[in-house]
Scaffold this active site. Structure first.
Site, PDB file in Angstrom:
ATOM      1  CD  GLU A  43      -2.768   1.438   2.377  1.00  0.00           C
ATOM      2  OE1 GLU A  43      -2.527   0.791   3.409  1.00  0.00           O
ATOM      3  OE2 GLU A  43      -3.699   2.269   2.301  1.00  0.00           O
ATOM      4  CG  ASP A  95       8.239  10.768  -2.290  1.00  0.00           C
ATOM      5  OD1 ASP A  95       7.626  10.103  -3.159  1.00  0.00           O
ATOM      6  OD2 ASP A  95       8.089  11.996  -2.156  1.00  0.00           O
ATOM      7  CG  ASP A 117      -1.446  13.388  -0.283  1.00  0.00           C
ATOM      8  OD1 ASP A 117      -2.395  13.046   0.458  1.00  0.00           O
ATOM      9  OD2 ASP A 117      -0.278  13.502   0.120  1.00  0.00           O
ATOM     10  CE  LYS A 121      -1.101  25.689  -6.183  1.00  0.00           C
ATOM     11  NZ  LYS A 121      -0.160  26.035  -5.131  1.00  0.00           N
ATOM     12  CB  THR A 191      -8.628   3.659   4.320  1.00  0.00           C
ATOM     13  OG1 THR A 191      -9.310   4.863   3.960  1.00  0.00           O
ATOM     14  CG2 THR A 191      -8.493   2.777   3.091  1.00  0.00           C
TER      15      THR A 191
HETATM   16  N1  SAM Z   1      -4.429   5.684   2.847  1.00  0.00           N
HETATM   17  C1  SAM Z   1      -4.820   6.350   4.090  1.00  0.00           C
HETATM   18  C2  SAM Z   1      -6.323   6.350   4.232  1.00  0.00           C
HETATM   19  O1  SAM Z   1      -7.011   6.127   3.225  1.00  0.00           O
HETATM   20  O2  SAM Z   1      -6.812   6.576   5.343  1.00  0.00           O
HETATM   21  C3  SAM Z   1      -4.229   7.760   4.155  1.00  0.00           C
HETATM   22  C4  SAM Z   1      -4.730   8.736   3.141  1.00  0.00           C
HETATM   23  S1  SAM Z   1      -3.878  10.309   3.205  1.00  0.00           S
HETATM   24  C5  SAM Z   1      -4.933  11.371   2.362  1.00  0.00           C
HETATM   25  C6  SAM Z   1      -2.579  10.060   2.009  1.00  0.00           C
HETATM   26  C7  SAM Z   1      -1.297   9.523   2.638  1.00  0.00           C
HETATM   27  O3  SAM Z   1      -0.393   9.208   1.596  1.00  0.00           O
HETATM   28  C8  SAM Z   1      -0.607  10.512   3.544  1.00  0.00           C
HETATM   29  O4  SAM Z   1      -0.312   9.897   4.787  1.00  0.00           O
HETATM   30  C9  SAM Z   1       0.675  10.885   2.782  1.00  0.00           C
HETATM   31  O5  SAM Z   1       1.754  11.207   3.634  1.00  0.00           O
HETATM   32  C10 SAM Z   1       0.910   9.638   1.967  1.00  0.00           C
HETATM   33  N2  SAM Z   1       1.645   9.869   0.715  1.00  0.00           N
HETATM   34  C11 SAM Z   1       1.312  10.763  -0.239  1.00  0.00           C
HETATM   35  N3  SAM Z   1       2.192  10.728  -1.255  1.00  0.00           N
HETATM   36  C12 SAM Z   1       3.102   9.780  -0.925  1.00  0.00           C
HETATM   37  C13 SAM Z   1       4.269   9.296  -1.567  1.00  0.00           C
HETATM   38  N4  SAM Z   1       4.686   9.781  -2.742  1.00  0.00           N
HETATM   39  N5  SAM Z   1       4.968   8.315  -0.966  1.00  0.00           N
HETATM   40  C14 SAM Z   1       4.569   7.828   0.244  1.00  0.00           C
HETATM   41  N6  SAM Z   1       3.477   8.268   0.898  1.00  0.00           N
HETATM   42  C15 SAM Z   1       2.742   9.222   0.328  1.00  0.00           C
END
Ligand code: SAM
Length: 211
Positions: A43, A95, A117, A121, A191
């Site tokens: 995930e 990341d 996320d 933009k 989630t």
């Molecule tokens: N998946 C969880 C849920 O549905 O409850 C969290 C959703 S939250 C909006 C998005 C998560 O993805 C954040 O914790 C963020 O830090 C992580 N995230 C976003 N871009 C990422 C990346 N490129 N690599 C690792 N984590 C990432």
């Protein structure tokens, strides 16, 4: 999702047996970490980890790896693991842009993207986890019959994904704009974000991308 300044989170992650510290060292050899040859599901953007922890409990014959960028969020998943101590789940703080350094060609069987996320933009479109740039990475690490499952409440991100997936030469299947009133609901694991949005009455979009 970013919890501000969880004191000592980085140090706690560095000392945790559930967090893989040098993940690139295990590229092509993740079966040694799990000490079996079960399929690997990951995930990306696992947040606090409710989804992947539940899947790992329900599926002991699958190996799970949760990837999260922020220590302050990942620490919550680690705290869950300190109670559960599941043998088939590990976490990586990174990341996902660097995911090709972590997994060998075809090493992963399934990728979950949940409430990623949106990066609204246009100039940040490449950062969206369903961009064609990310699908080119998934193309490398996923087994031939591997799939990407994506859920979001964000209709603009979902519409973008429906366009970007064919551009990357993948097919979007099992598409629904309202998962919780669809034939695909059975077996759905919610989630943290999904629970919140469903409680607010928001429809959840979902697709499975395959080649
Ligand atoms: N998946 C969880 C849920 O549905 O409850 C969290 C959703 S939250 C909006 C998005 C998560 O993805 C954040 O914790 C963020 O830090 C992580 N995230 C976003 N871009 C990422 C990346 N490129 N690599 C690792 N984590 C990432």
């Amino acid at each position: 999702m970013r919890l501000r300044n969880v004191k000592g989170a980085r140090e706690q992650l560095a000392a945790s047996p559930y967090v893989i510290q040098n993940p690139s060292e295990h590229k092509g050899k993740w079966n040694e970490v799990f000490q079996n040859n079960h399929p690997i599901h990951i995930e990306i953007g696992m947040g606090k980890g409710k989804f992947i922890t539940t899947l790992a409990m329900e599926n002991p014959d699958i190996n799970f790896i949760g990837i999260e960028k922020f220590s302050s969020v990942l620490i919550r998943g680690v705290e869950k693991m300190e109670e559960l101590k599941l043998p088939n789940l590990f976490f990586i703080r990174m990341d996902a842009e660097a995911i090709l350094e972590i997994f060998e060609k075809e090493e992963v069987k399934k990728i979950y993207l949940n409430f990623s996320d949106p990066w609204p933009k246009e100039r940040h479109a490449k950062r969206r986890l369903t961009s064609k740039e990310f699908f080119a990475r998934y193309d490398q690490i996923l087994a031939k019959d591997g799939v990407v499952q994506f859920k979001t409440d964000n209709r603009a991100l979902f519409d973008f994904s429906l366009e970007s997936i064919p551009l990357a030469n993948w097919d979007a299947k099992e598409v629904t704009f309202d998962l919780h009133h669809s034939e695909f609901l059975e077996g759905n694991v919610m989630t943290e974000y999904e629970e919140k949005f469903v409680a607010e009455g928001k429809p959840i979009c979902r697709l499975v991308a395959a080649r």
